[in-house]
Motif scaffolding. Structure first.
Motif, PDB file in Angstrom:
ATOM      1  N   ALA A   1       0.844  -1.205   0.000  1.00  0.00           N
ATOM      2  CA  ALA A   1       0.000   0.000   0.000  1.00  0.00           C
ATOM      3  C   ALA A   1       0.877   1.253   0.000  1.00  0.00           C
ATOM      4  N   ARG A   2       1.933   1.231   0.788  1.00  0.00           N
ATOM      5  CA  ARG A   2       2.849   2.390   0.835  1.00  0.00           C
ATOM      6  C   ARG A   2       3.542   2.569  -0.515  1.00  0.00           C
ATOM      7  N   GLN A   3       4.005   1.475  -1.099  1.00  0.00           N
ATOM      8  CA  GLN A   3       4.656   1.574  -2.400  1.00  0.00           C
ATOM      9  C   GLN A   3       3.687   2.127  -3.445  1.00  0.00           C
ATOM     10  N   THR A   4       2.440   1.720  -3.390  1.00  0.00           N
ATOM     11  CA  THR A   4       1.436   2.222  -4.336  1.00  0.00           C
ATOM     12  C   THR A   4       1.247   3.726  -4.165  1.00  0.00           C
ATOM     13  N   ARG A   5       1.171   4.194  -2.916  1.00  0.00           N
ATOM     14  CA  ARG A   5       1.042   5.640  -2.671  1.00  0.00           C
ATOM     15  C   ARG A   5       2.260   6.392  -3.212  1.00  0.00           C
ATOM     16  N   LEU A   6       3.458   5.859  -2.961  1.00  0.00           N
ATOM     17  CA  LEU A   6       4.686   6.489  -3.463  1.00  0.00           C
ATOM     18  C   LEU A   6       4.706   6.497  -4.993  1.00  0.00           C
ATOM     19  N   TYR A   7       4.303   5.386  -5.593  1.00  0.00           N
ATOM     20  CA  TYR A   7       4.271   5.269  -7.045  1.00  0.00           C
ATOM     21  C   TYR A   7       3.362   6.348  -7.643  1.00  0.00           C
ATOM     22  N   ARG A   8       2.166   6.478  -7.094  1.00  0.00           N
ATOM     23  CA  ARG A   8       1.218   7.485  -7.613  1.00  0.00           C
ATOM     24  C   ARG A   8       1.749   8.902  -7.423  1.00  0.00           C
ATOM     25  N   HIS A   9       2.325   9.181  -6.263  1.00  0.00           N
ATOM     26  CA  HIS A   9       2.891  10.503  -5.988  1.00  0.00           C
ATOM     27  C   HIS A   9       4.038  10.800  -6.958  1.00  0.00           C
ATOM     28  N   PHE A  10       4.934   9.846  -7.118  1.00  0.00           N
ATOM     29  CA  PHE A  10       6.078  10.000  -8.019  1.00  0.00           C
ATOM     30  C   PHE A  10       5.602  10.290  -9.438  1.00  0.00           C
TER      31      PHE A  10
ATOM     32  N   GLY B   1      15.481   3.692  -5.598  1.00  0.00           N
ATOM     33  CA  GLY B   1      14.170   4.343  -5.457  1.00  0.00           C
ATOM     34  C   GLY B   1      13.481   4.495  -6.802  1.00  0.00           C
ATOM     35  N   VAL B   2      14.267   4.802  -7.824  1.00  0.00           N
ATOM     36  CA  VAL B   2      13.728   4.926  -9.180  1.00  0.00           C
ATOM     37  C   VAL B   2      13.188   3.568  -9.641  1.00  0.00           C
ATOM     38  N   THR B   3      13.919   2.505  -9.337  1.00  0.00           N
ATOM     39  CA  THR B   3      13.478   1.158  -9.699  1.00  0.00           C
ATOM     40  C   THR B   3      12.176   0.807  -8.986  1.00  0.00           C
ATOM     41  N   MET B   4      12.064   1.156  -7.710  1.00  0.00           N
ATOM     42  CA  MET B   4      10.848   0.846  -6.953  1.00  0.00           C
ATOM     43  C   MET B   4       9.621   1.568  -7.509  1.00  0.00           C
ATOM     44  N   MET B   5       9.846   2.667  -8.204  1.00  0.00           N
ATOM     45  CA  MET B   5       8.741   3.413  -8.794  1.00  0.00           C
ATOM     46  C   MET B   5       8.425   2.926 -10.205  1.00  0.00           C
TER      47      MET B   5
END
Length: 136
Positions: free
Chosen positions: A9-18, A65-69
């Motif tokens: 869920a946190r990764q999804t929020r970060l992905y959308r923000h990014f 971090g770029v890869t995680m997004m």
């Protein structure tokens, strides 16, 4: 399972923000790493701007971090710093923007090649062939 779900869920929020960044900009250009190049004998930087780096991976956050997004990225060498060590840039775009990222990287590479201060240095192969190998 709760921790795994919370992490996703946190990764999804970060992905959308990014990815909102790319609503206004085509690409993000950032340093390739969080520190300048360091001597080969040093395993990894132990500090970045006064903050302790407890593991090898900690100082690499600007790249993983770029890869995680799930972003597209290309790293472009940009010559040597004042200390004579190489540095580079990342050209970053949203998922699926490979062509745009590579087009921007090519355009930057062409500009950099025309600037002697930024041009990618050509290795002295004759000197390297006779150099003493690093032990360790």
């Amino acid at each position: 399972m709760e921790q795994i779900a919370a992490a996703f869920a946190r990764q999804t929020r970060l992905y959308r923000h990014f990815n909102h960044f790319f609503d206004d900009f085509d690409v993000l250009i950032a340093p390739a790493t969080s520190v300048a190049a360091f001597p080969h004998a040093q395993w990894y930087p132990t500090q970045v701007e006064g903050r302790e780096m407890p593991t090898y991976m900690t100082w690499l956050a600007i790249t993983y971090g770029v890869t995680m997004m799930e972003a597209c990225a290309c790293c472009l060498p940009c010559g040597l710093g004042a200390d004579g060590l190489p540095f580079g840039l990342q050209i970053i775009g949203p998922r699926g923007s490979d062509r745009k990222v590579l087009e921007v990287a090519l355009a930057l590479e062409e500009v950099i090649a025309g600037d002697s201060a930024l041009a990618i240095p050509r290795p002295d192969l004759a000197r390297l062939a006779t150099a003493t190998p690093i032990k360790g």
